[in-house]
Design a protein around this motif. Sequence first.
Motif, mmCIF file in Angstrom:
data_model
loop_
_atom_site.group_PDB
_atom_site.id
_atom_site.type_symbol
_atom_site.label_atom_id
_atom_site.label_comp_id
_atom_site.label_asym_id
_atom_site.label_seq_id
_atom_site.Cartn_x
_atom_site.Cartn_y
_atom_site.Cartn_z
ATOM 1 N N ALA A 18 0.733 -1.036 -0.058
ATOM 2 C CA ALA A 18 0.024 0.041 0.001
ATOM 3 C C ALA A 18 0.723 1.074 0.016
ATOM 4 N N ASP A 30 -3.130 -4.522 2.212
ATOM 5 C CA ASP A 30 -3.798 -3.512 1.275
ATOM 6 C C ASP A 30 -5.183 -3.229 1.111
ATOM 7 N N ALA A 33 -6.109 -0.842 3.779
ATOM 8 C CA ALA A 33 -5.925 0.475 3.075
ATOM 9 C C ALA A 33 -7.108 0.789 2.387
ATOM 10 N N THR A 38 -5.166 5.414 4.844
ATOM 11 C CA THR A 38 -3.796 5.146 4.796
ATOM 12 C C THR A 38 -3.202 6.406 5.422
ATOM 13 N N LEU A 365 -2.652 1.892 8.972
ATOM 14 C CA LEU A 365 -3.711 1.854 8.233
ATOM 15 C C LEU A 365 -5.015 1.528 9.172
ATOM 16 N N LYS A 367 -9.156 0.609 9.126
ATOM 17 C CA LYS A 367 -10.619 0.432 8.736
ATOM 18 C C LYS A 367 -11.582 0.838 9.648
ATOM 19 N N GLU A 377 -6.798 9.039 2.373
ATOM 20 C CA GLU A 377 -5.572 9.190 2.705
ATOM 21 C C GLU A 377 -5.135 10.041 3.461
#
Length: 492
Positions: A18, A30, A33, A38, A365, A367, A377
């Motif tokens: 990522a 990833d 991310a 990220t 990262l 979520k 980002e």
Amino acid sequence: PNIVFIMSDDHSYQTLSAYDDRFIETPHLDRIAGEGVTFVNSFVANSICAPSRATLLTGKHSHMNGQLDNRRAFDGRQQTFPKLLQGAGYQTALVGKWHLRSTPTGYDHYERLIGQGDYYNSDFITNGDTARSHGYVTDVITDKSIRWLENRTPGQPFALQVHHKASHRIWMPDTSALGAFQDAGLPVPDTFFDDFTGKRYLKTEMGEQPQRIPMRIPAAETRMSIATEDMDLVYDLKLLDEEGEIQTKYREMYANDRYARLDEQQKAAWDAHYDPIIREFKQNWEAMSERERAIWKYRRYMRDYLATIRTLDENVGRLLEYLKAEGLYENTLVVYTSDQGFYMGEHGWFDKRFIYEQSMRTPLLMKFPEGMATREEVDELVQNIDWAPTLLELAGVEVPAGMQGQSLLPLVQNEDDQWRDALYYHYYEFPNEHMVKKHYGLRTDRYKLIHFYDDIEVWELYDLQEDPMELNNLYGQPEYAQRTRELKERLR
């Protein structure tokens, strides 16, 4: 919301695709991310294992939480985020690496490694009782984490810390991944043969051209060079020859501890992989130049390191799939990070400790639970002092005034236009095996000012925009005098 906080050990941002896909693809990481946020400017406050973990727990810099280095025990009586979550009705658990020389507090359940733990058949302390596991440690930690999730009290929010040993030295891959990067190209970093001359002071005498004057260079006095015996041929690169001809400082430690832990089936797979490498080494080593030897060692190191990351990524995927299958994923904050960054041959090094970019930076990262609108980002300067406040605010728990970090929630939701513009760093553990000098410093979005002290007195200044690899020390140059004064005042 539930919280699953996954932290690996010494995982460089250079080996998480990522961020950087030159060396390895990490599809499961990833995925976090891709479905979350990220953080592209994520840093630690003290790049070494125990202090970084204490910072996570307390939201404070090392001098405030007392964990200056790896040598002392963490004071578990102080306030930590797991204790505060417990008080708010969360079930709390920690599985994996603890490395704080103390009994974990604030957890309903813990299964922790002893010290650094071992890659194979590692011992775990479970709520005070010690037992040996069987298998590869990354698999075992994931198994134990899922088992705790299966046996938790249903309907009650949980906060689970999954702390992996990987990818700490000595980078022992799972037997199933031993040859995964055998044919990888593995480009050599541009700075691999850095001689550190650019780190000397630049002095200008009246009427003379600027000259770099002789001085002690902290980077040149370290012991974490891949090219030298700092990286041990047997201990680090697994060249344990049956004839005993490859004698190194840590040969016996590897033979009698790390290798001896393998069971017969594991040893058979291990030997089948490494014996041909040992034969190749013996046949070719004497004929190699010093430069060729350094590159050979670098690529051997990288292949083992990357293989540990491959298994780590797969196990993160396995945990995510469990959360999905059980209907937990949507209401869970999933965090992935490392306790610090690591050198992938930059400046010829392995290890960490310095305020320089590769060790101060760390992957981050997140979520977030479904329904939370977040940026994809974040490029503001964030630090591991911010992790505890973020978890607490998400859980609806008031962030104590004593925490030095800030919750990242307003930042990820575009609600903070007054974010910090500088980070503080301080490394204390000297002397030690790698002999990185004590130092502290300041990093802004463009500049980094560093003061090395104790048995040395050296300042360094870097323009990260013009010199991202931190090769040219600008300290003492007349045109940077005003900038240096401003940064010193801010650092003070």
